[in-house]
Design an enzyme around this catalytic site. Sequence first.
Site, PDB file in Angstrom:
ATOM      1  CG  ASP A 109      35.964  45.604  -3.112  1.00 24.80           C
ATOM      2  OD1 ASP A 109      36.781  46.024  -2.270  1.00 24.80           O
ATOM      3  OD2 ASP A 109      34.763  45.406  -2.856  1.00 24.80           O
ATOM      4  CG  ASP A 113      35.255  46.345   2.697  1.00 26.94           C
ATOM      5  OD1 ASP A 113      34.167  45.833   2.403  1.00 26.94           O
ATOM      6  OD2 ASP A 113      36.223  46.408   1.916  1.00 26.94           O
TER       7      ASP A 113
HETATM    8  C1  DX5 Z   1      35.839  41.957   0.556  1.00 25.80           C
HETATM    9  C2  DX5 Z   1      35.629  43.288  -0.121  1.00 25.80           C
HETATM   10  C3  DX5 Z   1      34.371  43.940   0.292  1.00 25.80           C
HETATM   11  C4  DX5 Z   1      33.138  43.153  -0.039  1.00 25.80           C
HETATM   12  C5  DX5 Z   1      31.972  43.604   0.783  1.00 25.80           C
HETATM   13  O1  DX5 Z   1      37.021  41.415   0.126  1.00 25.80           O
HETATM   14  O2  DX5 Z   1      36.704  44.150   0.158  1.00 25.80           O
HETATM   15  O3  DX5 Z   1      34.291  45.270  -0.206  1.00 25.80           O
HETATM   16  O4  DX5 Z   1      32.800  43.253  -1.371  1.00 25.80           O
HETATM   17  O5  DX5 Z   1      30.875  42.822   0.448  1.00 25.80           O
HETATM   18  P1  DX5 Z   1      29.802  42.386   1.538  1.00 25.80           P
HETATM   19  O6  DX5 Z   1      29.190  43.638   2.049  1.00 25.80           O
HETATM   20  O7  DX5 Z   1      28.885  41.502   0.803  1.00 25.80           O
HETATM   21  O8  DX5 Z   1      30.578  41.679   2.645  1.00 25.80           O
HETATM   22 ZN    ZN Z   2      36.573  46.321  -0.177  1.00 23.55          ZN
END
Ligand code: DX5
Ligand code: ZN
Length: 224
Positions: free
Chosen positions: A36, A178
């Site tokens: 990310d 996601d």
């Molecule tokens: C959100 C990100 C995700 C996030 C997912 O902005 O793009 O990839 O890190 O994390 P969880 O699974 O904790 O929602």
């Molecule tokens: Zn992401």
Amino acid sequence: MDKIYVSPSILSADFSRLGKEVSRVVSCGADTIHFDVMDNHYVPNLTVGPGVLKSLRRYGISIQIDVHLMIRPVCDRLILDFINSGANCIIFHPEVSDNIVKSLRLIRKYGCKAGLAISPNVSLDFINDFINEIDIILILSVNPGFSNQTFLLSSVKKIKQAKILIEKSGLDIDLSVDGGINIKNVSDVACLGVNILVIGSAIFDRSDYLRVMKEIRNKLKNFL
Ligand code: DX5
Ligand code: ZN
């Protein structure tokens, strides 16, 4: 049905020892790594850039790494930097791109998979318009910016619609989701026809990655 991939998101990892964290989830069965990238413009948070990706490769991480660019504007120079640093797939948000086709083609030109990410407030029309140019659709099931948020039920309709678009196209396009996926809802999300599940806090916030990956696989056993 094809295998469902589990892609741990580094956002929830301990950044002070990122190489070890990624190695651990890989050895516990991660299929790809979700990287990310946040810029404090597209989202109100900051993370890491191509240098950190390059360091992970130097550290010996050889698994597929999918770069999720949450940056505004989308920048072709940075895309090239990520490709040169070892990205296998680059996904960006189309509503903040000045030239969507140009960026998608640039990514594919270097043998990377190209993808579009759709935030909760963004229309799937972007997918319709560029379906011939993409390898992956990433549906955001939270407002991007932070891990450990609650899965937005409103995204279910969008995931189903994206699945229909892929099927109608007859193209080999991955459908990834996601945000907010955890042990409780992982099989419900998989039921929607998703083949890559991005999971952050539900993995990294647990101390025993092997155990949580086994629990996730167990929930997905009917899909494998
Ligand atoms: C959100 C990100 C995700 C996030 C997912 O902005 O793009 O990839 O890190 O994390 P969880 O699974 O904790 O929602
Ligand atoms: Zn992401």
